[in-house]
Motif scaffolding. Structure first.
Motif, PDB file in Angstrom:
ATOM      1  N   ARG A   9       0.846  -1.192   0.000  1.00 51.88           N
ATOM      2  CA  ARG A   9       0.000   0.000   0.000  1.00 51.88           C
ATOM      3  C   ARG A   9       0.883   1.244   0.000  1.00 51.88           C
ATOM      4  O   ARG A   9       2.071   1.188   0.313  1.00 51.88           O
ATOM      5  CB  ARG A   9      -0.926  -0.003   1.210  1.00 51.88           C
ATOM      6  CG  ARG A   9      -0.205   0.094   2.527  1.00 51.88           C
ATOM      7  CD  ARG A   9      -1.115  -0.114   3.731  1.00 51.88           C
ATOM      8  NE  ARG A   9      -2.331   0.643   3.655  1.00 51.88           N
ATOM      9  CZ  ARG A   9      -2.834   1.327   4.690  1.00 51.88           C
ATOM     10  NH1 ARG A   9      -2.178   1.385   5.840  1.00 51.88           N
ATOM     11  NH2 ARG A   9      -3.976   1.965   4.583  1.00 51.88           N
ATOM     12  N   GLN A  10       0.306   2.401  -0.358  1.00 50.88           N
ATOM     13  CA  GLN A  10       1.081   3.647  -0.397  1.00 50.88           C
ATOM     14  C   GLN A  10       1.464   4.118   1.001  1.00 50.88           C
ATOM     15  O   GLN A  10       2.596   4.506   1.253  1.00 50.88           O
ATOM     16  CB  GLN A  10       0.281   4.748  -1.104  1.00 50.88           C
ATOM     17  CG  GLN A  10       0.283   4.633  -2.626  1.00 50.88           C
ATOM     18  CD  GLN A  10      -0.344   5.854  -3.285  1.00 50.88           C
ATOM     19  OE1 GLN A  10      -1.274   6.442  -2.748  1.00 50.88           O
ATOM     20  NE2 GLN A  10       0.164   6.218  -4.439  1.00 50.88           N
ATOM     21  N   SER A  11       0.517   4.098   1.902  1.00 48.12           N
ATOM     22  CA  SER A  11       0.729   4.621   3.250  1.00 48.12           C
ATOM     23  C   SER A  11       1.751   3.794   4.041  1.00 48.12           C
ATOM     24  O   SER A  11       1.846   2.576   3.880  1.00 48.12           O
ATOM     25  CB  SER A  11      -0.604   4.648   4.005  1.00 48.12           C
ATOM     26  OG  SER A  11      -0.410   5.004   5.350  1.00 48.12           O
ATOM     27  N   LYS A  12       2.496   4.482   4.900  1.00 49.33           N
ATOM     28  CA  LYS A  12       3.447   3.789   5.773  1.00 49.33           C
ATOM     29  C   LYS A  12       2.770   3.265   7.039  1.00 49.33           C
ATOM     30  O   LYS A  12       3.380   2.514   7.804  1.00 49.33           O
ATOM     31  CB  LYS A  12       4.584   4.743   6.157  1.00 49.33           C
ATOM     32  CG  LYS A  12       5.440   5.185   4.982  1.00 49.33           C
ATOM     33  CD  LYS A  12       6.526   6.151   5.432  1.00 49.33           C
ATOM     34  CE  LYS A  12       7.344   6.650   4.237  1.00 49.33           C
ATOM     35  NZ  LYS A  12       8.380   7.627   4.650  1.00 49.33           N
TER      36      LYS A  12
ATOM     37  N   GLU B  37       2.865  -0.512   8.284  1.00 45.57           N
ATOM     38  CA  GLU B  37       3.998  -1.149   7.621  1.00 45.57           C
ATOM     39  C   GLU B  37       4.622  -2.202   8.531  1.00 45.57           C
ATOM     40  O   GLU B  37       4.842  -1.968   9.722  1.00 45.57           O
ATOM     41  CB  GLU B  37       5.042  -0.111   7.223  1.00 45.57           C
ATOM     42  CG  GLU B  37       6.115  -0.671   6.308  1.00 45.57           C
ATOM     43  CD  GLU B  37       7.024   0.409   5.739  1.00 45.57           C
ATOM     44  OE1 GLU B  37       7.674   0.144   4.719  1.00 45.57           O
ATOM     45  OE2 GLU B  37       7.070   1.511   6.320  1.00 45.57           O
TER      46      GLU B  37
ATOM     47  N   TYR C 242       3.490  -3.941   3.411  1.00 43.73           N
ATOM     48  CA  TYR C 242       4.631  -3.116   3.008  1.00 43.73           C
ATOM     49  C   TYR C 242       4.133  -1.794   2.437  1.00 43.73           C
ATOM     50  O   TYR C 242       3.030  -1.711   1.908  1.00 43.73           O
ATOM     51  CB  TYR C 242       5.479  -3.832   1.946  1.00 43.73           C
ATOM     52  CG  TYR C 242       6.133  -5.113   2.417  1.00 43.73           C
ATOM     53  CD1 TYR C 242       7.404  -5.108   2.967  1.00 43.73           C
ATOM     54  CD2 TYR C 242       5.462  -6.335   2.299  1.00 43.73           C
ATOM     55  CE1 TYR C 242       8.008  -6.279   3.398  1.00 43.73           C
ATOM     56  CE2 TYR C 242       6.050  -7.516   2.728  1.00 43.73           C
ATOM     57  CZ  TYR C 242       7.322  -7.486   3.279  1.00 43.73           C
ATOM     58  OH  TYR C 242       7.905  -8.654   3.704  1.00 43.73           O
ATOM     59  N   SER C 243       4.987  -0.784   2.530  1.00 46.52           N
ATOM     60  CA  SER C 243       4.685   0.514   1.933  1.00 46.52           C
ATOM     61  C   SER C 243       5.450   0.659   0.623  1.00 46.52           C
ATOM     62  O   SER C 243       6.648   0.359   0.558  1.00 46.52           O
ATOM     63  CB  SER C 243       5.077   1.647   2.884  1.00 46.52           C
ATOM     64  OG  SER C 243       5.031   2.895   2.211  1.00 46.52           O
ATOM     65  N   SER C 244       4.775   1.108  -0.430  1.00 45.87           N
ATOM     66  CA  SER C 244       5.424   1.255  -1.734  1.00 45.87           C
ATOM     67  C   SER C 244       6.527   2.305  -1.708  1.00 45.87           C
ATOM     68  O   SER C 244       7.457   2.257  -2.509  1.00 45.87           O
ATOM     69  CB  SER C 244       4.388   1.618  -2.805  1.00 45.87           C
ATOM     70  OG  SER C 244       3.689   2.794  -2.462  1.00 45.87           O
ATOM     71  N   SER C 245       6.446   3.251  -0.767  1.00 47.79           N
ATOM     72  CA  SER C 245       7.477   4.300  -0.684  1.00 47.79           C
ATOM     73  C   SER C 245       8.789   3.758  -0.118  1.00 47.79           C
ATOM     74  O   SER C 245       9.847   4.354  -0.310  1.00 47.79           O
ATOM     75  CB  SER C 245       6.983   5.464   0.180  1.00 47.79           C
ATOM     76  OG  SER C 245       6.641   5.018   1.474  1.00 47.79           O
ATOM     77  N   ASN C 246       8.736   2.620   0.569  1.00 51.86           N
ATOM     78  CA  ASN C 246       9.943   2.030   1.158  1.00 51.86           C
ATOM     79  C   ASN C 246      10.279   0.664   0.571  1.00 51.86           C
ATOM     80  O   ASN C 246      11.181  -0.010   1.063  1.00 51.86           O
ATOM     81  CB  ASN C 246       9.771   1.868   2.676  1.00 51.86           C
ATOM     82  CG  ASN C 246       9.722   3.191   3.408  1.00 51.86           C
ATOM     83  OD1 ASN C 246      10.296   4.171   2.966  1.00 51.86           O
ATOM     84  ND2 ASN C 246       9.032   3.215   4.536  1.00 51.86           N
ATOM     85  N   THR C 247       9.569   0.263  -0.479  1.00 57.95           N
ATOM     86  CA  THR C 247       9.715  -1.098  -0.993  1.00 57.95           C
ATOM     87  C   THR C 247      10.041  -1.104  -2.481  1.00 57.95           C
ATOM     88  O   THR C 247       9.401  -0.409  -3.269  1.00 57.95           O
ATOM     89  CB  THR C 247       8.416  -1.907  -0.771  1.00 57.95           C
ATOM     90  OG1 THR C 247       8.080  -1.880   0.620  1.00 57.95           O
ATOM     91  CG2 THR C 247       8.587  -3.338  -1.223  1.00 57.95           C
TER      92      THR C 247
ATOM     93  N   SER D 127      -5.619  -0.770  -6.092  1.00 58.00           N
ATOM     94  CA  SER D 127      -5.000   0.497  -5.694  1.00 58.00           C
ATOM     95  C   SER D 127      -5.586   1.670  -6.473  1.00 58.00           C
ATOM     96  O   SER D 127      -6.673   2.155  -6.171  1.00 58.00           O
ATOM     97  CB  SER D 127      -3.485   0.406  -5.860  1.00 58.00           C
ATOM     98  OG  SER D 127      -3.122   0.119  -7.210  1.00 58.00           O
TER      99      SER D 127
END
Length: 249
Positions: free
Chosen positions: A32-35, A38, A57-62, A80
């Motif tokens: 997902r987008q949100s952390k 996570e 998992y968050s897409s911003s960190n993955t 999404s």
């Protein structure tokens, strides 16, 4: 069948719960987008007893390539946004991971990408992945064949914050040669989703209605699609491709 789920909003959570309760599937991870949430466990968060990992998992960190390497899946289910396909599409196709997209609206650019990805793997897309609404669409087409001159109206109702005309209603209108501009839309309260096709005959009326009572209906649709897509070769598939054999007489 190992599943990766993209999107964990209201509908994504409902879909995850259905997958976790079905022993034929294993929810390996959620992206997902949100952390927020996570590295939490989806089964734990949803209060479902399960041995499946379902790590969030968050897409911003993955990095999606790393995710598919460390936690391989047979299929990715996308709830999404229309932009999500750019994040995971190419990586999934290269690894021959099946793509099941339930995004309501895609522009021509995204549709071209789906067709490109379908050259490498099995891709399915439906703006409404509930089995009931697609059954309605089939029935409506048959009735239109019987009486092509009949007056037709398409109505759709959804929750207050839903923007734009329902992608499902647009698909129904296109299938029945009804102008998109004539679709009647209602936005009120927390309506999950309702679609109605009215056939106006002289002296009589036929109404086909589908109403989603809860978002778990999308999860049931995902299960149906995944099971019927399991042995399909690479290519771009729709609900019509999956349902047609069932309607063969």
């Amino acid at each position: 069948m190992k599943i990766g789920l993209i999107g964990f909003g209201k509908t994504g959570k409902s879909v995850a719960s259905i997958l976790l309760e079905n022993k034929k599937f294993s929810l390996e991870w959620v992206l997902r987008q949100s952390k927020v949430l996570e590295h939490r466990s989806a089964p734990e968060f949803l209060g479902i007893e399960s041995n499946e990992p379902g790590l969030i998992y968050s897409s911003s960190n993955t990095n999606v390539n790393d995710l598919l390497e460390k936690h391989p899946v047979d299929a990715i289910i996308d709830f999404s946004s229309d932009e999500g396909i750019y994040f995971y599409g190419e990586s999934a196709a290269k690894k021959n991971v099946k793509i099941i997209s339930a995004i309501s609206h895609y522009k021509d650019k995204e549709l071209k990408l789906l067709k490109k990805l379908a050259d490498k793997t099995t891709v399915f897309w439906s703006p409404n992945i509930t089995l009931g609404v697609n059954y309605l669409l089939f029935a409506a087409r048959f009735l239109k064949k019987i009486a092509p001159w009949v007056d037709i109206e398409v109505n759709e109702e959804h929750f207050k914050k839903k923007e734009g005309t329902s992608g499902t209603a647009i698909k129904i209108a296109e299938a029945l040669d009804v102008e998109k501009e004539s679709i009647n839309s209602v936005r009120a309260g927390g309506i999950v989703g309702k679609h109605e096709v009215i056939f106006g005959f002289p002296y009589q009326t036929v109404r086909l209605i589908h109403e989603s009572i809860s978002r778990e209906a999308f999860g049931s649709g995902v299960v149906f699609v995944a099971e019927n897509l399991k042995d399909k070769k690479k290519g771009l598939y729709s609900f019509e491709d999956i349902l047609s054999p069932y309607f063969a007489v």
